[in-house]
Design a protein around this motif. Structure first.
Motif, PDB file in Angstrom:
ATOM      1  N   GLY A 301       0.800  -1.235   0.000  1.00 29.88           N
ATOM      2  CA  GLY A 301       0.000   0.000   0.000  1.00 29.88           C
ATOM      3  C   GLY A 301       0.824   1.272   0.000  1.00 29.88           C
ATOM      4  N   VAL A 302       2.065   1.197  -0.490  1.00 30.39           N
ATOM      5  CA  VAL A 302       2.889   2.409  -0.614  1.00 30.39           C
ATOM      6  C   VAL A 302       2.305   3.279  -1.723  1.00 30.39           C
ATOM      7  N   ARG A 303       2.261   4.585  -1.463  1.00 32.55           N
ATOM      8  CA  ARG A 303       1.769   5.494  -2.497  1.00 32.55           C
ATOM      9  C   ARG A 303       2.902   5.743  -3.506  1.00 32.55           C
ATOM     10  N   ILE A 304       2.653   5.340  -4.739  1.00 34.29           N
ATOM     11  CA  ILE A 304       3.662   5.469  -5.795  1.00 34.29           C
ATOM     12  C   ILE A 304       3.260   6.592  -6.738  1.00 34.29           C
ATOM     13  N   ALA A 305       4.237   7.386  -7.170  1.00 35.35           N
ATOM     14  CA  ALA A 305       3.992   8.386  -8.220  1.00 35.35           C
ATOM     15  C   ALA A 305       5.081   8.226  -9.267  1.00 35.35           C
ATOM     16  N   LEU A 306       4.713   8.424 -10.524  1.00 33.33           N
ATOM     17  CA  LEU A 306       5.684   8.189 -11.586  1.00 33.33           C
ATOM     18  C   LEU A 306       6.566   9.415 -11.837  1.00 33.33           C
ATOM     19  N   GLY A 307       7.848   9.129 -11.945  1.00 31.83           N
ATOM     20  CA  GLY A 307       8.829  10.144 -12.314  1.00 31.83           C
ATOM     21  C   GLY A 307       9.915   9.440 -13.085  1.00 31.83           C
ATOM     22  N   THR A 308      10.693  10.201 -13.842  1.00 32.63           N
ATOM     23  CA  THR A 308      11.594   9.551 -14.794  1.00 32.63           C
ATOM     24  C   THR A 308      13.066   9.900 -14.623  1.00 32.63           C
ATOM     25  N   ASP A 309      13.377  11.018 -13.941  1.00 34.60           N
ATOM     26  CA  ASP A 309      14.755  11.537 -13.931  1.00 34.60           C
ATOM     27  C   ASP A 309      15.160  12.006 -15.333  1.00 34.60           C
ATOM     28  N   GLN A 319       9.287  11.415 -23.556  1.00 37.08           N
ATOM     29  CA  GLN A 319       9.246   9.997 -23.925  1.00 37.08           C
ATOM     30  C   GLN A 319       9.509   9.062 -22.741  1.00 37.08           C
ATOM     31  N   ALA A 320      10.343   9.516 -21.815  1.00 37.59           N
ATOM     32  CA  ALA A 320      10.720   8.638 -20.693  1.00 37.59           C
ATOM     33  C   ALA A 320       9.503   8.265 -19.845  1.00 37.59           C
ATOM     34  N   LEU A 321       8.509   9.150 -19.773  1.00 39.55           N
ATOM     35  CA  LEU A 321       7.332   8.807 -18.966  1.00 39.55           C
ATOM     36  C   LEU A 321       6.554   7.665 -19.622  1.00 39.55           C
ATOM     37  N   VAL A 322       6.522   7.681 -20.954  1.00 36.20           N
ATOM     38  CA  VAL A 322       5.893   6.572 -21.676  1.00 36.20           C
ATOM     39  C   VAL A 322       6.639   5.274 -21.346  1.00 36.20           C
ATOM     40  N   GLN A 323       7.954   5.355 -21.318  1.00 39.77           N
ATOM     41  CA  GLN A 323       8.774   4.175 -21.003  1.00 39.77           C
ATOM     42  C   GLN A 323       8.552   3.708 -19.559  1.00 39.77           C
ATOM     43  N   GLU A 324       8.459   4.657 -18.645  1.00 44.22           N
ATOM     44  CA  GLU A 324       8.236   4.295 -17.233  1.00 44.22           C
ATOM     45  C   GLU A 324       6.872   3.605 -17.087  1.00 44.22           C
ATOM     46  N   MET A 325       5.877   4.127 -17.806  1.00 44.42           N
ATOM     47  CA  MET A 325       4.548   3.500 -17.767  1.00 44.42           C
ATOM     48  C   MET A 325       4.620   2.078 -18.331  1.00 44.42           C
ATOM     49  N   ARG A 326       5.415   1.904 -19.386  1.00 45.48           N
ATOM     50  CA  ARG A 326       5.558   0.574 -19.980  1.00 45.48           C
ATOM     51  C   ARG A 326       6.197  -0.401 -18.975  1.00 45.48           C
ATOM     52  N   VAL A 327       7.188   0.073 -18.225  1.00 44.72           N
ATOM     53  CA  VAL A 327       7.824  -0.766 -17.194  1.00 44.72           C
ATOM     54  C   VAL A 327       6.757  -1.269 -16.216  1.00 44.72           C
ATOM     55  N   PHE A 328       5.886  -0.368 -15.785  1.00 41.13           N
ATOM     56  CA  PHE A 328       4.842  -0.749 -14.824  1.00 41.13           C
ATOM     57  C   PHE A 328       3.826  -1.707 -15.442  1.00 41.13           C
ATOM     58  N   ARG A 329       3.462  -1.468 -16.689  1.00 42.51           N
ATOM     59  CA  ARG A 329       2.508  -2.367 -17.358  1.00 42.51           C
ATOM     60  C   ARG A 329       3.105  -3.769 -17.455  1.00 42.51           C
ATOM     61  N   GLU A 330       4.399  -3.830 -17.839  1.00 42.02           N
ATOM     62  CA  GLU A 330       5.046  -5.138 -17.985  1.00 42.02           C
ATOM     63  C   GLU A 330       5.262  -5.805 -16.638  1.00 42.02           C
ATOM     64  N   ALA A 331       5.273  -5.012 -15.566  1.00 38.35           N
ATOM     65  CA  ALA A 331       5.406  -5.579 -14.214  1.00 38.35           C
ATOM     66  C   ALA A 331       4.061  -6.067 -13.686  1.00 38.35           C
TER      67      ALA A 331
END
Ligand SMILES: [Zn+2]
Length: 410
Positions: A301-309, A319-331
């Motif tokens: 239940g950790v609150r996660i927010a997406l960021g990319t550096d 583009q990196a945010l799209v990639q970060e979202m893809r990482v989460f989808r694949e996870a």
């Protein structure tokens, strides 16, 4: 001119709350604020023309505008430490270009993690003049211990200066405080931890002073000890958090601290090493471990927010945010969850309570991509519609122009 009344017909709607996708919805706006969201009673109006008052997005998925919780707008992904001869005008035009890159990926709010010259904090005054369709949250330079990691994104403390003192004296148009409390991850030794830069005492004082000034603290920390110190001190977010371990994840869940895992950074580094013919097994293991931590964080239940550096080595803006979202989808995360991390949870962290969700009384900051939600996040590569505070944006228009007009800000 703002359309006073406007309706949006959405083929699919993701509202940012984590709730399931809804099909065939109608969003009514007044002066840029959402008035109602309701089901379109079938069949969908057959020939509703896109006009001043109705936007037909019935072939599209509509979602809240995205937010990237960790960027370095002044840094170039190919040369994050800067280019020889870099001056203020170059840095400003780079910031403008990077903001445009975020916008083209549907990112309408960014939280900057610092640059050595504090360009982004100074840039904000300029952004306001031009009425950019973006919210920029800036930290100014990040604080780090003399001789430790952080030179190209921050300022080091003077030899006898306490962190809290530096924060108390920090000036500029800033929105939060950035502190660096570890080094970076080893790409040759798996899980190697770097020493904390600050002890619990100094960090606690720093967080307290920041809070007294009305600022949240974002803390760069990898490894168990650096993360624990930041959490014990009461920080608002952990940035990166590689190898923080399960105890810290429990503490984050208990204390409602937000985690910005920036997992894609490790894949970007791996790619760079591969291109240079270097061994990539440790980078891959680092990445896999981070994905396991993210899955555990979700269960706890950790609150996660997406960021990319974005702006760090090999990590492109937008583009990196799209990639970060893809990482989460694949996870294994659902599309609704991933969107919530990049919208509602991000908005809470950025202090934008009126954005990040599509529901009545919220600002109409939204994007539309072609096709159904199963196309996300790849469909972010071709955005059909951007709406900021109820205004339709034309991506062909150069919102972020005239970088040379920086006199008086340098
Ligand atoms: Zn960073």
């Amino acid at each position: 001119m703002l359309n006073k009344m406007m309706s949006i017909l959405a083929g699919w709607l993701i509202d940012g709350s984590g709730a399931a996708v809804q099909e065939k919805m109608r969003i009514d706006l007044f002066n840029g604020i959402i008035q109602s969201i309701r089901k379109i009673t079938p069949p969908l109006p057959p020939a509703v023309k896109t006009g001043a008052s109705v936007i037909d997005l019935s072939e599209c998925t509509v979602l809240p505008a995205l937010m990237d919780c960790h960027v370095h707008l002044a840094l170039l992904p190919d040369a994050p430490r800067g280019l020889p001869g870099d001056g203020v005008p170059e840095a400003y035009s780079r910031v403008l270009r990077h903001l445009h890159e975020h916008l083209t990926c549907g990112v309408m709010a960014v939280r900057d993690g610092g640059d050595a010259a504090g360009c982004v904090a100074r840039y904000k005054a300029y952004a306001a003049v031009n009425d950019l369709p973006l919210d920029v949250r800036a930290s100014g330079p990040a604080w780090h211990r003399p001789g430790r990691y952080g030179q190209f994104i921050g300022h080091e403390l003077a030899a006898d200066q306490r962190l809290s003192e530096a924060i108390l004296q920090q000036r500029g148009d800033i929105d939060h405080i950035k502190i660096i409390n570890s080094g970076i991850n080893s790409l040759t030794v798996f899980g190697k931890e770097t020493a904390p830069q600050f002890d619990t005492d100094e960090m606690t004082d720093a967080v307290r002073v920041a809070r007294q000034r009305g600022f949240k603290t974002m803390v760069h920390a990898n490894g168990t000890a650096p993360v624990k110190i930041a959490l014990d001190a009461g920080c608002d977010s952990i940035e990166h958090g590689f190898f923080m371990g399960v105890e810290n994840l429990h503490q984050m869940a208990d204390n409602r601290v937000t985690w910005v895992p920036t997992a894609y950074t490790m894949l970007a580094l791996k790619q760079r090493m591969q291109d240079r013919g270097q061994a990539t097994d440790v980078a891959q293991k680092n990445f896999d471990h981070q994905v396991e931590q993210i899955q555990m964080a979700c269960e706890l239940g950790v609150r996660i927010a997406l960021g990319t550096d974005a702006g760090s080595a090999g990590v492109p803006h937008g583009q990196a945010l799209v990639q970060e979202m893809r990482v989460f989808r694949e996870a294994g995360f659902s599309v609704e969850q991933v969107v919530m991390y990049a919208t509602h949870n991000a908005a809470m962290l950025l202090g934008l309570p009126e954005a990040g969700r599509l529901k009545p009384n919220m600002q109409a900051n939204l994007i539309a991509v072609w096709g159904d939600p199963s196309q996300l996040p790849e469909s972010l590569g071709a955005i059909e519609q951007l709406v900021y505070k109820g205004k339709q944006l034309n991506l062909n228009r150069t919102y972020l122009k005239n970088a040379s007009n920086t006199q008086g800000l340098c």
